[in-house]
Design an enzyme around this catalytic site. Structure first.
Site, PDB file in Angstrom:
ATOM      1  N   TYR A 232      12.607  24.204  -3.306  1.00  0.00           N
ATOM      2  CA  TYR A 232      11.694  23.378  -4.098  1.00  0.00           C
ATOM      3  C   TYR A 232      12.422  22.185  -4.743  1.00  0.00           C
ATOM      4  CZ  TYR A 232       9.096  27.811  -3.784  1.00  0.00           C
ATOM      5  OH  TYR A 232       8.501  28.963  -3.348  1.00  0.00           O
TER       6      TYR A 232
ATOM      7  N   GLN B 220       6.877  38.572  -1.019  1.00  0.00           N
ATOM      8  CA  GLN B 220       6.069  37.483  -1.570  1.00  0.00           C
ATOM      9  C   GLN B 220       5.427  36.722  -0.415  1.00  0.00           C
ATOM     10  OE1 GLN B 220       6.882  33.271  -3.563  1.00  0.00           O
ATOM     11  NE2 GLN B 220       7.707  34.895  -4.862  1.00  0.00           N
TER      12      GLN B 220
ATOM     13  N   HIS C  73      13.928  33.924   1.547  1.00  0.00           N
ATOM     14  CA  HIS C  73      12.757  33.054   1.414  1.00  0.00           C
ATOM     15  C   HIS C  73      11.837  33.117   2.629  1.00  0.00           C
ATOM     16  CE1 HIS C  73      11.248  29.024  -0.468  1.00  0.00           C
ATOM     17  NE2 HIS C  73      10.263  29.757  -0.018  1.00  0.00           N
TER      18      HIS C  73
END
Length: 313
Positions: A51, A178, A113
């Protein structure tokens, strides 16, 4: 409903967290949002090197601690392993860089990720992808868990197949997966698998917002079912979507830099969606918004979007 869920490590993950993947934000905006959110009552901040704002968030966290708004132990901070650091020998560097940028000594949760590995130091585009070796990467993640630098470890964007493959070899099972999850993409099969294995689902894009990096299609907040339920409960469609997630057993990570919306997104306790209205959500057409077409290349590792998601799309 409690304001947290209990992970398989025994740690408590706050039910609502602040997502920070707002790629279009001007410098300083995300740091200010984190400070505002924590003052408003948020206790979970979801970060990632991808990010490109962890240094900014680190400054905000430092100010929060210095100003006495919260102590470190009051917060649950998540970050993720950059795709270029998936080689086992590079995993420690991955968390160390994040800890330095965030100005923290440990993470509450550290995730792989995505099941994409890229050349170290290269832009993560298909021509720079390498074959993933999740067992090797996970072994290095387990060492971080045992060291205390990551108090829980997990994954993100893992399909049912990838979850099953990981669970078959893991000494330390993942605490969290996630993934994108909301009324418009409910992840029923994945949810059932994770629940049966004690893996908590944490939902990014819980409002299904189009305009996020890599997403496409309309949002579901204007869906007649969501609007109807919201009107009956005198809540906003966003609140209903987030409350749906909590009642499905997942933590939610809405993104906002607007204080009013932040507070609205946190106002999902002390009321619930009745069972008869919850049942109506099964009628919503399922459309995945984060398709990740940017990983596809005719001569690459992932030749189609279906390859990347193991057909679960």
């Amino acid at each position: 409903m409690a304001e947290y869920f209990v992970l398989n490590t025994g740690a408590r993950i706050p039910s609502v967290g602040l997502g920070t993947a707002t790629g279009k934000a001007e410098p300083g905006v995300i740091g200010a949002a984190v400070y505002t959110a924590v003052k408003a009552g948020y206790r979970h901040i979801d970060c990632a090197p991808a990010y490109r704002n962890e240094k900014e968030i680190g400054l905000a966290l430092k100010k929060l601690f210095e100003d006495g708004v919260v102590k470190r132990e009051d917060l649950f901070v998540t970050s993720k392993l950059w795709s270029g650091n998936q080689a086992p020998e590079d995993v420690p560097e991955g968390i160390d860089t994040t800890l330095e940028d965030l100005q923290l000594e440990y993470l509450d949760l550290f995730l792989i990720h995505t099941p994409i590995r890229s050349k170290k130091g290269a832009i993560p585009t298909p021509e720079n992808f390498l074959p993933v070796d999740i067992p090797a990467t996970w072994g290095a993640m387990e060492k971080l868990y045992h060291s205390g630098k990551a108090r829980a470890i997990g994954v993100s964007n893992f399909s049912c197949k990838r979850m099953e493959d990981l669970l078959a070899i893991a000494s330390v099972p993942p605490a969290v997966n996630q993934v994108e999850s909301h009324p418009g993409w409910q992840q029923i099969k994945l949810r059932e698998l994770c629940k049966s294995k004690g893996v908590h689902i944490s939902a990014y894009s819980p409002l299904g917002k189009p305009g996020s990096p890599g997403t496409m299609g309309k949002g579901f907040l204007s869906n007649p079912i969501v609007v109807s339920v919201a009107e009956k409960l005198q809540k906003s469609p966003a609140q209903v979507a987030l409350r749906w997630g909590l009642q499905m057993g997942q933590s939610v990570l809405p993104k906002s830099t607007n204080e009013t919306r932040m507070k609205e997104n946190l106002s999902v306790f002390g009321w619930s969606i009745p069972e008869d209205l919850m049942a109506k959500f099964s009628e919503i057409q399922q459309v995945k918004t984060l398709r990740a077409e940017f990983v596809v290349h005719p001569e690459g590792i992932y030749k189609t979007v279906e390859d990347f998601w193991d057909g679960e799309i």
